[in-house]
Write a protein that holds these residues in place. Structure first.
Motif, PDB file in Angstrom:
ATOM      1  N   PHE A  79      34.461  46.056  37.097  1.00 37.94           N
ATOM      2  CA  PHE A  79      34.448  47.514  37.214  1.00 37.94           C
ATOM      3  C   PHE A  79      34.089  47.900  38.631  1.00 37.94           C
ATOM      4  O   PHE A  79      33.460  47.143  39.372  1.00 37.94           O
ATOM      5  N   PHE A  80      34.551  49.070  39.019  1.00 41.11           N
ATOM      6  CA  PHE A  80      34.163  49.646  40.305  1.00 41.11           C
ATOM      7  C   PHE A  80      34.159  51.156  40.153  1.00 41.11           C
ATOM      8  O   PHE A  80      34.905  51.722  39.360  1.00 41.11           O
ATOM      9  N   GLU A  81      33.271  51.782  40.889  1.00 43.25           N
ATOM     10  CA  GLU A  81      33.182  53.239  40.859  1.00 43.25           C
ATOM     11  C   GLU A  81      33.452  53.771  42.254  1.00 43.25           C
ATOM     12  O   GLU A  81      32.800  53.369  43.213  1.00 43.25           O
ATOM     13  N   VAL A  82      34.437  54.654  42.343  1.00 42.73           N
ATOM     14  CA  VAL A  82      34.808  55.246  43.618  1.00 42.73           C
ATOM     15  C   VAL A  82      34.030  56.543  43.781  1.00 42.73           C
ATOM     16  O   VAL A  82      34.166  57.458  42.973  1.00 42.73           O
ATOM     17  N   ALA A 111      39.890  43.201  42.374  1.00 43.91           N
ATOM     18  CA  ALA A 111      38.864  42.413  43.064  1.00 43.91           C
ATOM     19  C   ALA A 111      38.562  42.997  44.438  1.00 43.91           C
ATOM     20  O   ALA A 111      37.393  43.061  44.859  1.00 43.91           O
ATOM     21  N   SER A 112      39.582  43.460  45.129  1.00 44.82           N
ATOM     22  CA  SER A 112      39.389  44.069  46.448  1.00 44.82           C
ATOM     23  C   SER A 112      38.565  45.354  46.347  1.00 44.82           C
ATOM     24  O   SER A 112      37.658  45.592  47.156  1.00 44.82           O
ATOM     25  N   TYR A 113      38.862  46.187  45.349  1.00 43.79           N
ATOM     26  CA  TYR A 113      38.101  47.426  45.173  1.00 43.79           C
ATOM     27  C   TYR A 113      36.655  47.147  44.766  1.00 43.79           C
ATOM     28  O   TYR A 113      35.738  47.868  45.154  1.00 43.79           O
ATOM     29  N   VAL A 114      36.439  46.107  43.984  1.00 48.46           N
ATOM     30  CA  VAL A 114      35.065  45.726  43.620  1.00 48.46           C
ATOM     31  C   VAL A 114      34.276  45.422  44.892  1.00 48.46           C
ATOM     32  O   VAL A 114      33.126  45.849  45.038  1.00 48.46           O
ATOM     33  N   ALA A 123      32.235  42.069  39.120  1.00 48.38           N
ATOM     34  CA  ALA A 123      33.403  41.359  38.594  1.00 48.38           C
ATOM     35  C   ALA A 123      33.039  39.939  38.206  1.00 48.38           C
ATOM     36  O   ALA A 123      32.214  39.304  38.859  1.00 48.38           O
ATOM     37  N   ASN A 124      33.663  39.479  37.155  1.00 50.77           N
ATOM     38  CA  ASN A 124      33.660  38.073  36.770  1.00 50.77           C
ATOM     39  C   ASN A 124      34.978  37.533  37.318  1.00 50.77           C
ATOM     40  O   ASN A 124      35.989  37.550  36.619  1.00 50.77           O
ATOM     41  N   THR A 125      34.984  37.112  38.563  1.00 44.61           N
ATOM     42  CA  THR A 125      36.237  36.760  39.231  1.00 44.61           C
ATOM     43  C   THR A 125      36.958  35.594  38.563  1.00 44.61           C
ATOM     44  O   THR A 125      38.180  35.522  38.625  1.00 44.61           O
ATOM     45  N   SER A 126      36.237  34.717  37.889  1.00 43.35           N
ATOM     46  CA  SER A 126      36.906  33.597  37.218  1.00 43.35           C
ATOM     47  C   SER A 126      37.747  34.066  36.020  1.00 43.35           C
ATOM     48  O   SER A 126      38.630  33.356  35.564  1.00 43.35           O
ATOM     49  N   ALA A 127      37.483  35.267  35.507  1.00 39.54           N
ATOM     50  CA  ALA A 127      38.251  35.814  34.383  1.00 39.54           C
ATOM     51  C   ALA A 127      39.489  36.578  34.841  1.00 39.54           C
ATOM     52  O   ALA A 127      40.328  36.947  34.020  1.00 39.54           O
ATOM     53  N   LEU A 128      39.636  36.815  36.126  1.00 41.60           N
ATOM     54  CA  LEU A 128      40.771  37.579  36.646  1.00 41.60           C
ATOM     55  C   LEU A 128      41.940  36.638  36.922  1.00 41.60           C
ATOM     56  O   LEU A 128      42.250  36.301  38.055  1.00 41.60           O
ATOM     57  N   THR A 129      42.579  36.219  35.853  1.00 38.20           N
ATOM     58  CA  THR A 129      43.699  35.281  35.945  1.00 38.20           C
ATOM     59  C   THR A 129      44.962  35.936  35.397  1.00 38.20           C
ATOM     60  O   THR A 129      44.890  36.901  34.640  1.00 38.20           O
ATOM     61  N   ASP A 130      46.107  35.381  35.769  1.00 38.49           N
ATOM     62  CA  ASP A 130      47.391  35.927  35.323  1.00 38.49           C
ATOM     63  C   ASP A 130      47.599  35.841  33.817  1.00 38.49           C
ATOM     64  O   ASP A 130      48.400  36.578  33.266  1.00 38.49           O
ATOM     65  N   ASN A 131      46.925  34.911  33.151  1.00 39.37           N
ATOM     66  CA  ASN A 131      47.119  34.801  31.712  1.00 39.37           C
ATOM     67  C   ASN A 131      46.101  35.662  30.990  1.00 39.37           C
ATOM     68  O   ASN A 131      44.961  35.778  31.404  1.00 39.37           O
ATOM     69  N   GLY A 132      46.561  36.289  29.929  1.00 37.61           N
ATOM     70  CA  GLY A 132      45.693  37.170  29.160  1.00 37.61           C
ATOM     71  C   GLY A 132      46.227  38.582  29.141  1.00 37.61           C
ATOM     72  O   GLY A 132      47.200  38.924  29.819  1.00 37.61           O
ATOM     73  N   LYS A 133      45.577  39.392  28.337  1.00 41.78           N
ATOM     74  CA  LYS A 133      45.949  40.794  28.181  1.00 41.78           C
ATOM     75  C   LYS A 133      44.783  41.635  28.698  1.00 41.78           C
ATOM     76  O   LYS A 133      43.623  41.365  28.386  1.00 41.78           O
ATOM     77  N   TYR A 134      45.084  42.664  29.479  1.00 44.47           N
ATOM     78  CA  TYR A 134      44.062  43.483  30.122  1.00 44.47           C
ATOM     79  C   TYR A 134      44.195  44.951  29.732  1.00 44.47           C
ATOM     80  O   TYR A 134      45.287  45.424  29.428  1.00 44.47           O
ATOM     81  N   MET A 135      43.080  45.648  29.817  1.00 48.40           N
ATOM     82  CA  MET A 135      43.050  47.086  29.606  1.00 48.40           C
ATOM     83  C   MET A 135      42.170  47.700  30.701  1.00 48.40           C
ATOM     84  O   MET A 135      41.023  47.313  30.858  1.00 48.40           O
TER      85      MET A 135
END
Length: 160
Positions: A79-82, A111-114, A123-135
């Motif tokens: 998450f990030f808050e602007v 990741a850049s905005y975080v 961020a849990n950067t290890s969870a930011l992978t191409d596989n999976g479904k995101y919301m």
């Protein structure tokens, strides 16, 4: 309320790998709409209470139950808050329109905005992978929503 409107609106086509859901004027009171996202944010950042409703943020974890696109359990992965005083008007269109980017590009931007907005971000950067479904859930930030810039962006990943 008179002169005030609230909505939660999905912006992404069914079957997408990244879904974007926008909540407008839903910061509201405790337990209302997306307000609990701020409790989750505070708990992860180690803050004891909510800036808005003053309630305790202890007991909030990284798991969210929500039935969406065949998944019912989601984990907060970033998450990030602007802040309102930052004029980054391209962030909302980018985060709300994941179809314009590959999943890898989208997650790289998150990741850049975080890193850019490190004060209220994680961020849990290890969870930011191409596989999976995101919301991606987008809602009002703590500074208010007067100029549509103060926003909290919370990325969830389906886990069940």
């Amino acid at each position: 309320r008179k002169g005030h409107y609230e909505y939660v609106h999905p912006l992404t086509a069914k079957g997408s790998q990244v879904h974007s859901i926008l909540g407008h004027n839903v910061r509201g009171g405790r337990g209302k709409y997306f307000h609990n996202l701020h409790h989750i944010q505070n708990a992860i950042l180690g803050k004891s209470s909510c800036e808005k409703c003053k309630a305790s943020c202890s007991g909030y974890g990284k798991s969210i139950s929500a039935s969406w696109e065949g998944s019912s359990s989601w984990e907060v992965v970033a998450f990030f808050e602007v802040p309102k005083n930052k004029a980054y008007k391209n962030i909302l269109p980018q985060m709300a329109q994941p179809w314009n980017y590959t999943t890898s590009q989208y997650l790289s931007s998150v990741a850049s905005y975080v890193n850019t907005f490190s004060g209220k971000s994680w961020a849990n950067t290890s969870a930011l992978t191409d596989n999976g479904k995101y919301m991606m859930l987008v809602t009002c930030g703590d500074s208010g929503d007067n100029d549509s810039i103060a926003k909290l962006y919370m990325l969830l990943k389906a886990v069940g």
